[in-house]
Design a protein around this motif. Structure first.
Motif, PDB file in Angstrom:
ATOM      1  N   LEU A 295       0.808  -1.133  -0.070  1.00 43.39           N
ATOM      2  CA  LEU A 295      -0.133   0.136  -0.072  1.00 43.39           C
ATOM      3  C   LEU A 295       0.788   1.011   0.059  1.00 43.39           C
ATOM      4  N   ALA A 296       1.948   1.228   0.820  1.00 38.50           N
ATOM      5  CA  ALA A 296       2.746   2.538   0.920  1.00 38.50           C
ATOM      6  C   ALA A 296       3.484   2.596  -0.349  1.00 38.50           C
ATOM      7  N   ALA A 297       3.848   1.633  -1.177  1.00 39.12           N
ATOM      8  CA  ALA A 297       4.612   1.639  -2.363  1.00 39.12           C
ATOM      9  C   ALA A 297       3.755   2.428  -3.536  1.00 39.12           C
ATOM     10  N   LEU A 298       2.300   1.696  -3.585  1.00 36.35           N
ATOM     11  CA  LEU A 298       1.378   2.094  -4.686  1.00 36.35           C
ATOM     12  C   LEU A 298       0.779   3.513  -4.314  1.00 36.35           C
ATOM     13  N   PHE A 299       0.336   3.735  -2.983  1.00 31.41           N
ATOM     14  CA  PHE A 299      -0.396   4.868  -2.754  1.00 31.41           C
ATOM     15  C   PHE A 299       0.218   5.942  -1.866  1.00 31.41           C
ATOM     16  N   GLY A 302       0.775   8.251   3.477  1.00 26.95           N
ATOM     17  CA  GLY A 302      -0.614   8.576   3.909  1.00 26.95           C
ATOM     18  C   GLY A 302      -1.852   7.869   3.606  1.00 26.95           C
ATOM     19  N   ILE A 303      -1.959   7.582   2.413  1.00 28.26           N
ATOM     20  CA  ILE A 303      -3.131   6.725   2.003  1.00 28.26           C
ATOM     21  C   ILE A 303      -2.891   5.591   2.524  1.00 28.26           C
ATOM     22  N   ARG A 304      -1.942   4.808   2.619  1.00 27.30           N
ATOM     23  CA  ARG A 304      -1.771   3.487   3.377  1.00 27.30           C
ATOM     24  C   ARG A 304      -2.111   3.549   4.886  1.00 27.30           C
ATOM     25  N   GLU A 305      -2.056   4.875   5.505  1.00 26.41           N
ATOM     26  CA  GLU A 305      -2.495   4.694   6.857  1.00 26.41           C
ATOM     27  C   GLU A 305      -3.935   4.748   6.865  1.00 26.41           C
ATOM     28  N   THR A 327       4.071   7.990  14.038  1.00 24.21           N
ATOM     29  CA  THR A 327       3.607   8.709  12.782  1.00 24.21           C
ATOM     30  C   THR A 327       2.284   8.628  12.464  1.00 24.21           C
ATOM     31  N   VAL A 328       1.358   7.879  13.356  1.00 17.80           N
ATOM     32  CA  VAL A 328       0.035   7.715  12.821  1.00 17.80           C
ATOM     33  C   VAL A 328      -0.642   9.301  13.022  1.00 17.80           C
ATOM     34  N   ARG A 329      -1.769   9.495  12.367  1.00 20.79           N
ATOM     35  CA  ARG A 329      -2.560  10.638  12.637  1.00 20.79           C
ATOM     36  C   ARG A 329      -3.713  10.497  13.379  1.00 20.79           C
TER      37      ARG A 329
END
Length: 594
Positions: A295-299, A302-305, A327-329
């Protein structure tokens, strides 16, 4: 007719609803009430569409189109604006909820009403690749409200409309000339490839790159000049259908989202056999860590989270361990998801999860305290006094001695402090008592979190003794943990029925000086016991001289989901009822005890 009219009068109580069942009930009621006519229904739907929760805005807007109260094109433009505005995590979450409300209330609307669909088609096509990828999980989450069959039908409608527009894509260019140019372009690419001048690791056929560490094909970085994802492919991604027709560069996007939305439903890349009556049987990702990395590589991180948070809300406990506390929002929605699953975890895993919960609670409490403290300013600072002893209160001294002000020849102003005002320390004794009577039944999860955070901030006011009572059908006094919101939230068990009278009865036992006691009830007022007992408790508190307030909801939006009929009877018994934000509640407390 009388029952329907009474139900319409209660529609304002759905303003803050977040349950899709409320959206379905809204459709049924609106169809029944529309046959009877009346202006009240139209007014209520307009208010819900303008001021309701994201879910209810989508649902009410769709119902207004179905009833002919709004043009389909106007509503379609509004839906497209939701996509435009989804540029941050909060608005993307709202986009998912709005689409869910729209499609829950009127799933076939986009399929059958072309004017409602056209603005959304245009907006999805016009987005840059980066803008589309940022919004893709939110769009997929909203359209996941529809069944796979309904999404298949909608995709067919979209493809038909896109196919109908394709002949105009090349304008007035001669097809023969276009073919010659295409052959020349392909020959040039072959020549560049032979000379080794194409970008390294980039596929000549579909523009993909291969990750040597994972062996996973990822889409190459999108260029700023032109989108690489065709409009039809974008719709296949956001609807999770016909992934076999996607280019290789986009299939990994479909697979990553299928891990959240397609489990057990034959979605996306796992649904390639669905059209032939078979469900996909491919294995899921080896583990949540591999999925998180993908997910982090593709999006992007931030979007991964956001996707992991959505997975946690959907019931996947394993993703909670992948969220980095540093690092979480912080958000109340994420905290709700974490707390919802914390109670069912073994102690070992709960201990591993505690740093994340602590980080979320501390960050949210700190943010809330920053907003609440100005409202409590007069209660926390030393009090003014004419008796010397403390430091000089310069602002109040100037205001008290304006009559002695004289302007000097050089233009400066001289104030003679004939009536100086000093500061004297406020007494540390708890002059006032605040009792928060908090409904922890299943429908009050968000307000429960806000109540605990607000209580922890109010507990720091030196002139206020704060008590926290949690009730469903039983009452728990958690006052000893009110200064530690983490312990308080981990102790509260959300769920069960609603017995407000029992909570108020316990609150009445804590009253010692009625005129200096504040009783705040936070509930949706869906009393599960005879209403006479609740009204009697309210009259007893009001008759004794207590300051009583009912909160139909307690959150930053101030949108309630409550029984307006019961609330009206409570108001008649002497308890004002309002939907408040924590800041508004703090102001009310500050005004009472200042």
């Amino acid at each position: 007719e009388a029952l329907t009219a009474a139900a319409v009068r209660q529609l304002d109580g759905l303003t803050g609803a977040e349950d899709p069942a409320d959206a379905r009930a809204l459709v049924e009621l609106a169809q029944r009430a529309d046959r009877l006519g009346g202006i009240r229904l139209g007014d209520a739907l307009a208010r819900l569409a303008a001021d309701g929760s994201p879910l209810m805005r989508g649902a009410a807007g769709a119902v207004r189109v179905l009833l002919g109260q709004e043009e389909a094109r106007t509503f379609g433009d509004r839906v497209a604006s939701w996509v435009d505005g989804a540029g941050d995590p909060e608005s993307r979450t709202a986009l998912t909820a709005r689409l869910a409300g729209l499609l829950t209330a009127a799933g076939p609307l986009l399929e059958s009403a072309a004017p409602a669909l056209e603005p959304l088609l245009d907006r999805v096509a016009e987005l840059s690749d980066r803008g589309f990828l940022d919004r893709l999980p939110a769009l997929r989450g909203g359209f996941d409200t529809l069944s796979p069959a309904a999404r298949e039908r909608l995709l067919s409608t979209v493809e038909e409309r896109l196919d109908g527009e394709r002949p105009s894509d090349t304008g007035d260019i001669d097809p023969a000339a276009l073919a010659r140019w295409t052959r020349a372009d392909l020959a040039a690419r072959e020549a560049l490839a032979a000379l080794g001048l194409l970008p390294t690791g980039r596929s000549e056929e579909d523009g993909t790159t291969e990750d040597p560490g994972h062996g996973i094909v990822k889409p190459a970085a999108p260029t700023a000049s032109a989108p690489t994802l065709a409009p039809a492919d974008r719709w296949r991604l956001l609807l999770g259908r016909r992934s076999s027709r996607l280019p290789a560069s986009a299939r990994s996007l479909a697979t990553a989202l299928d891990e959240l939305y397609g489990q057990g439903r034959g979605e996306g890349s796992r649904g390639d056999m669905a059209g032939r009556g078979r469900g996909g049987r491919e294995a899921s990702y080896p583990g949540v860590r591999e999925w998180s990395e993908e997910l982090a590589a593709l999006f992007g991180p931030g979007i991964r989270e956001e996707v992991l948070a959505a997975a946690a809300a959907a019931g996947r406990r394993d993703v909670l361990m992948e969220l980095d506390p540093d690092t979480v929002r912080p958000s109340v929605d994420l905290l709700r998801s974490v707390l919802r699953h914390a109670g069912g975890l073994p102690e070992a895993r709960l201990a591993a999860l505690r740093p994340l919960v602590r980080r979320l609670v501390e960050a949210l409490t700190r943010q809330l305290a920053t907003r609440l403290r100005p409202a409590l300013h007069g209660t926390a600072l030393p009090r003014p006094s004419r008796r010397p002893g403390g430091g000089l209160d310069l602002p109040r001294t100037l205001r008290a001695n304006l009559a002695t002000a004289r302007r000097r020849p050089d233009g400066t102003v001289l104030v003679i402090p004939e009536r100086p005002v000093f500061r004297s320390r406020a007494r540390r004794a708890a002059d006032w008592r605040l009792v928060l009577v908090t409904d922890v039944s299943g429908s009050m999860e968000a307000s429960t979190i806000w109540a605990a955070l607000t209580a922890s901030v109010l507990a720091g006011v030196p002139t206020l003794s704060t008590h926290f009572l949690a009730f469903s059908t039983e009452v728990m006094d958690l006052t000893d943990q009110v200064e530690d919101p983490l312990s308080l939230l981990l102790e509260v068990q959300v769920g069960g029925g609603t017995h407000i009278a029992a909570g108020l009865r316990h609150a009445r036992e804590l009253v010692t000086v009625p005129s200096r006691t504040l009783v705040v009830v936070i509930s949706d007022f869906e009393e599960g016991y005879p209403l006479g007992g609740l009204l009697a408790e309210v009259r007893a508190l009001v008759g004794a001289g207590c300051h009583v307030l009912g909160c139909a909801s307690l959150d930053d939006s101030g949108r309630p989901r409550y029984s307006t009929g019961v609330a009206g009877q409570l108001v008649a018994a002497g308890m004002p009822v309002a939907a408040l934000s924590p800041l508004e509640l703090a102001r009310w407390v500050g005004e009472k005890i200042a």
